[in-house]
Write a protein that holds these residues in place. Structure first.
Motif, PDB file in Angstrom:
ATOM      1  N   GLN A 153      64.619  -4.925 111.333  1.00 44.20           N
ATOM      2  CA  GLN A 153      64.753  -3.493 111.039  1.00 44.20           C
ATOM      3  C   GLN A 153      65.652  -3.315 109.825  1.00 44.20           C
ATOM      4  O   GLN A 153      65.357  -2.542 108.922  1.00 44.20           O
ATOM      5  CB  GLN A 153      65.397  -2.779 112.234  1.00 44.20           C
ATOM      6  N   LYS A 182      59.753  -2.191 109.994  1.00 47.65           N
ATOM      7  CA  LYS A 182      59.890  -1.236 111.088  1.00 47.65           C
ATOM      8  C   LYS A 182      58.814  -1.400 112.156  1.00 47.65           C
ATOM      9  O   LYS A 182      58.938  -0.870 113.241  1.00 47.65           O
ATOM     10  CB  LYS A 182      59.838   0.197 110.532  1.00 47.65           C
ATOM     11  N   ALA A 183      57.762  -2.072 111.823  1.00 47.50           N
ATOM     12  CA  ALA A 183      56.662  -2.188 112.780  1.00 47.50           C
ATOM     13  C   ALA A 183      56.619  -3.611 113.329  1.00 47.50           C
ATOM     14  O   ALA A 183      56.765  -4.578 112.587  1.00 47.50           O
ATOM     15  CB  ALA A 183      55.344  -1.853 112.097  1.00 47.50           C
ATOM     16  N   TRP A 184      56.411  -3.707 114.614  1.00 46.55           N
ATOM     17  CA  TRP A 184      56.428  -5.012 115.259  1.00 46.55           C
ATOM     18  C   TRP A 184      55.215  -5.163 116.150  1.00 46.55           C
ATOM     19  O   TRP A 184      54.848  -4.235 116.865  1.00 46.55           O
ATOM     20  CB  TRP A 184      57.703  -5.166 116.090  1.00 46.55           C
TER      21      TRP A 184
END
Lengths: 108, 122, 779
Positions: free
Chosen positions: B95, B100-102
């Motif tokens: 982050q 931000k995307a996982w």
């Protein structure tokens, strides 16, 4: 709404090319403001024919431009919106706000 | 114009399967086998999304994303990081680096496609 | 590229990963805090699990998952690496190997495999619970933090009095306020809304532009947008929620299902930053609420406000959140600095299918033959331009060959490293403390050779450990360190690779070997044998000096098989040993099996190829020397004794008609003897001797593993590059021939098995086979 699609002969104060996205936003903001400030007539035309991509950042700048124009009593007008621009305006339900034609198949 | 996605993972088979899924959905795909390789491929080309594993040889995913975010052309490129459910601390590092995307490994191709569609449609 | 190819890639890469996992496991025992090693072990499990999931290999995923969990605890320092854990993971590694092998064969996982998975899983879980009981205190905190992060879940049911009535709408209502950083994070609100359109329809959308500030204050990279959406879909709430999973920390998303209680909308209105009136109007504009419903909601809101300040606590929660996030970021940045970049070699590698490479090499083989043919034709034609062009092409073809062969070259290190495990396991098994040292790991050799050398090498290593290295008490008595040392070494040696298995054990016991050989009838009592010959008896079939049959020697592979395997590779093995000090087994192998630089010789009407790397020199025998050597089968070469073999006799070749000066241009190698023509270009010096009438015999002196021998031939035809083709089964028993090749003329030439021939003259036993008295070579 015909003016957006009929041939527009007004000389644009600014043509936005290619990316009208977050990647270009920091560069474009001062250019847009300058175009509005330097516009000698009441109408400031911004050409969007060659915008290849637009995102929320670009759209925010369009809103800012219109408001800035209003603050200076100038009419900021976008012309020749490229397809990505029209798609985004339509998605956000802002056709009325920007005075662009609603797209076929639009939900509004 | 097709949107271009870079997939960075040290597993060639994972890249292949994800590549097949993404190409099938209409994306262009660029593959890289680790962070270092990926960084070398950030040559100014337009990327609409980067999918990167975390744990890779030569350069891990976090360092790669951090480095990529320093480059003007990729400063704002969305990143999906591939992680394991056991990776909470890793997630925080990611982050901070700008990812931000996982997506949790293991995943099915359809899951990856759905995750990608949330950020870029073809 | 299809999924089958990808699965194949999965199998290959999994095997590689497991190899490096094993290697790291073996090394981590010595340095349990080496993060790189632990990371390598973790990564192998992690990557295999990740890829297996893509192929729906659930059993592999489930098994690997448990392994990964334990490894993660090791990585985070919660669990210490020790011998037991390494032992467990070596088993896990092996089992993952069998799982992958199962996948490779396309089989279902059998009961035995599943059972093994369960056993190991239970052990892995045992490791986890052992350490979890220590770290259980951390769990509740984690749970609460995950509750906080799922802020986007739908508004809880309830609300004030008067909010119990249900709204009429069939549509979902989604309310979004994006944080200012979402665009910078690569998250475009537009993309989430577009994604919603992939499984539902946006009935109405109101984009909130109120937050966009005046130009002077506006940061063009910040996001100021909010949306109210009326949305129609058959999907459930979880599906809608998942659309926003990537912005859950950066946006406030409220999802209200169709026909919700008015109170739910009221909560929504309260939570959003806009004034209640304005947001209420938006909901009406969206079509989510009717005017009447809104009025009812606002009435309820006023009543709620009177009794308590419901939205006040919410405000403080939000402020608190903002207070928290900078410190979280700070902590994360700190950790970020600690992330070590692993250094490594250049990663620009291409994985190529071995079959394609083989095909490529085969084609180059054909190219070499074709080029040789053109070379001969050019020489025959005597056209200088053609000769020039042919020689340029020949050179290029050689370069292509070299680079193609280089492609097949791999380092022997990976093969050597496998023995870490063998040595570790075997030394535990037989109760000896033996350490493995590796040198020359970067020495390269042909991939096919590498693949085939594994078994013989394993046997030699086990033999050294079992019979070579003495038990501790014996070692101490001999004044040696208690732990034995086994060394694997490799190096290049004149066109061959030498691989050595070196131990510091007891050495070979000559008397015992000889006694055993006599007992087994391998030698006769009257035979006089050199030390070297005695040592080599251990490679004879049916020979075994093992005084105690144990687990290893019980495996049924004898040293004779080792020698045969090595000979099949056109290699040889010899032994250096000193009693009480140690033994070196030295394998010599050709660098490649596919192509050799040969030296072409003629015997009668036949042609033979001698591997060039074994040719030392060519000498002519004068008539006197021939006479002197007659019946002796060895001759005097500058004072040295050189045994020789007449190929003509060995292969029973009839005398060809003596080559005439004006030989027909169509003779097998029409190039050689056409000196009578005066339109010929000058012949290069190498071939000059061919222009002399053949009155003398030629001897090609060859050297193999320190032994020299002479091969008597009729004509020397020069260097010749050739592709080796294996002999068919029918000819496989022929001694002295290792393969054949096709010459540029289309003729077949046999490739001489020089090691075999040298052995023949160097061994006393050959006396029986040879027609004349043999000569015993000693170094």
């Amino acid at each position: 709404m015909a003016e957006a699609t009929s041939p527009d002969l007004a000389v644009p104060a600014l043509c936005i090319l290619g990316d009208f996205t977050i990647f270009a936003a920091a560069d474009l903001k001062p250019k847009i403001i300058e175009a509005i400030n330097q516009g000698e007539t009441d109408e400031v035309v911004i050409d969007l024919a060659d915008v290849s991509e637009i995102d929320s950042a670009g759209l925010q700048l369009m809103v800012m431009a219109m408001r800035e124009g209003a603050a200076q009593s100038k009419n900021v007008r976008f012309t020749r919106h490229s397809e990505p621009v029209l798609n985004l305006i339509d998605l956000f339900g802002l056709s009325g706000f920007f005075g662009t034609p609603a797209l076929a198949g639009s939900t509004h | 114009m097709a949107k271009t996605i870079m997939i960075v993972d040290d597993s060639a088979s994972l890249r292949q399967v994800v590549g097949i899924a993404l190409k099938g959905a209409g994306y262009d795909v660029v593959e890289a086998c680790d962070g270092k390789d990926a960084l070398g491929k950030l040559d100014g080309r337009k990327l609409h999304l980067i999918i990167s594993d975390v744990n890779m040889p030569n350069m891990d995913g976090i360092s790669f994303v951090k480095a990529a975010k320093q480059l003007p052309a990729y400063k704002f490129t969305p990143v999906i990081m591939l992680t394991t459910e056991a990776g909470d601390a890793m997630k925080q590092q990611g982050q901070a680096a700008g990812a931000k995307a996982w997506v949790v490994k293991p995943f099915q191709p359809a899951q990856m496609l759905a995750a990608v569609s949330k950020l870029v449609l073809p | 590229m299809n999924l089958d190819d990808a699965l194949n890639t999965f199998v290959i890469e999994s095997r590689e990963l497991l190899e490096s996992m094993e290697e790291a496991l073996l090394r981590v025992e010595q340095s349990p805090h080496d993060e790189d090693l632990i990371n390598a072990i973790f990564r192998a499990a992690h990557t295999i699990k990740g890829s297996a999931g893509l192929f729906g290999l659930d059993h592999v995923v489930a098994f690997t998952h448990n392994a990964e969990n334990v490894l993660d605890s090791v990585r985070s320092g919660e669990l210490e690496i020790d011998g037991d854990l390494v032992a467990l993971f070596l088993q896990v590694c092996d089992h993952m190997g069998s799982l992958v092998a199962n996948v490779a064969e396309g089989k279902e996982f059998g009961e035995d495999i599943r059972q093994r998975s369960d056993e190991l899983t239970a052990q892995l879980k045992g490791q986890m619970t052992a350490h979890q009981s220590a770290g259980a205190a951390g769990a509740p905190a984690e749970a609460s933090s995950s509750a906080a992060s799922s802020e986007h879940v739908a508004v809880p049911a309830g609300g004030g009095e008067g909010g119990a009535a249900h709204a009429e709408t069939d549509n979902w209502h989604i309310s979004m306020r994006f944080g200012k950083d979402v665009l910078k994070n690569g998250m475009d609100p537009a993309s989430f809304i577009r994604y919603l359109t992939t499984f539902g329809r946006i009935v109405n959308i109101v984009t909130l532009l109120d937050e966009i500030p005046r130009a002077a204050e506006m940061d063009p990279e910040d996001c100021y947008l909010g949306f109210e959406i009326s949305y129609r879909t058959d999907a459930d709430k979880a599906a809608i929620e998942s659309a926003f999973e990537f912005v859950q920390d950066d946006a406030r998303i409220r999802i209200v299902p169709p026909h919700s209680k008015i109170g739910d909308y009221l909560d929504l209105i309260r939570e959003m930053p806009e004034t209640e009136m304005r947001l209420g109007e938006i909901l009406v504009r969206c079509g989510t609420l009717t005017e009447n419903e809104l009025d009812a909601a606002l009435l309820a809101q006023q009543a709620a406000d009177a009794s308590s300040e419901a939205h006040q606590p919410l405000g403080t929660v939000l402020v608190a959140e903002q207070m928290v996030s900078p410190t979280v970021v700070q902590a994360a940045l700190q950790k970020q600095k600690q992330v070590k970049e692993t250094k490594g070699g250049d990663a620009s590698m291409i994985r190529v299918n071995a079959d394609k490479l083989d095909e490529h090499i085969n084609l180059i083989g054909e190219l070499i033959i074709a080029s040789a043919s053109i070379d001969l034709t050019a020489l025959k034609s005597g056209n200088p331009e053609l000769l020039e062009a042919a020689s340029v092409m020949k050179r290029l073809v050689e370069n292509v060959r070299d680079s193609a062969l280089q492609l097949r070259m791999v380092q022997i290190g990976a093969t050597f490293n496998k023995f870490q495990r063998v040595v570790r396991d075997v030394s535990r098994e037989i109760g000896k403390d033996i350490r493995l040292e590796i040198s020359g790991a970067e020495t390269e050799l042909d991939k096919t050779v590498v693949e085939k050398i594994g078994d013989p090498l394993t046997h030699l290593v086990r033999n050294s450990m079992d019979h070579g290295i003495e038990p501790v008490d014996v070692r101490l008595a001999r004044g040696k360190p208690p732990h034995g040392t086994l060394r694997l070494n490799a190096y290049h040696d004149s066109g061959a690779i030498a691989i050595e298995v070196i131990d510091d054990g007891g050495g070979l016991n000559k008397e015992r070997i000889l006694a055993k050989a006599l007992e087994r009838g391998l030698v006769k009592p009257e035979q006089m044998l050199s030390d070297d010959e005695i040592h080599k008896l251990i490679f004879e079939p049916g020979f075994s000096t093992a005084e105690q049959i144990n687990n290893l020697s019980g495996r049924g592979v004898g040293m004779d098989v080792v020698r045969r395997n090595i000979r099949d590779l056109r290699g040889s093995i010899d032994i250096d040993t000193e009693e009480g000090v140690g033994t070196t087994m030295r394998i010599r192998l050709p660098l490649t099996l596919a192509i050799i630089d040969g030296f072409l010789v003629g015997v009668g009407g036949s042609s033979f190829v001698v591997p060039l790397e074994m040719v030392v020199e060519c000498v002519e025998l004068s008539q006197e020397e021939i006479d002197a050597a007659h019946g002796r089968q060895h001759l005097n070469l500058r004072g040295e004794v050189l045994p020789f073999i007449r190929l003509k006799e060995l292969f029973d070749i009839a005398d060809a008609p003596p080559p005439a000066i004006d030989a027909d241009a169509d003779s097998p190698f029409g190039l050689q003897l056409e000196s009578g023509r005066d339109d010929l270009p000058p012949v290069d010096e190498e071939l000059a001797f061919l222009l002399q009438p053949v009155r003398r015999e030629n001897v090609v002196v060859v050297n193999y593993a320190g032994h020299r021998a002479g091969l008597v031939v009729d004509t020397l035809q020069g260097e010749y590059q050739t592709v080796i083709r294996p002999l068919g089964a029918v000819f496989s028993g022929i001694e002295g021939i290792s393969g054949f090749t096709i010459l540029g003329t289309g003729q077949v030439a046999l490739i001489l098995d020089v090691p075999g021939l040298v052995r023949r003259v160097a061994s006393k036993e050959s006396r029986v086979n040879a027609r004349a008295a043999s000569y015993v070579m000693r170094e």
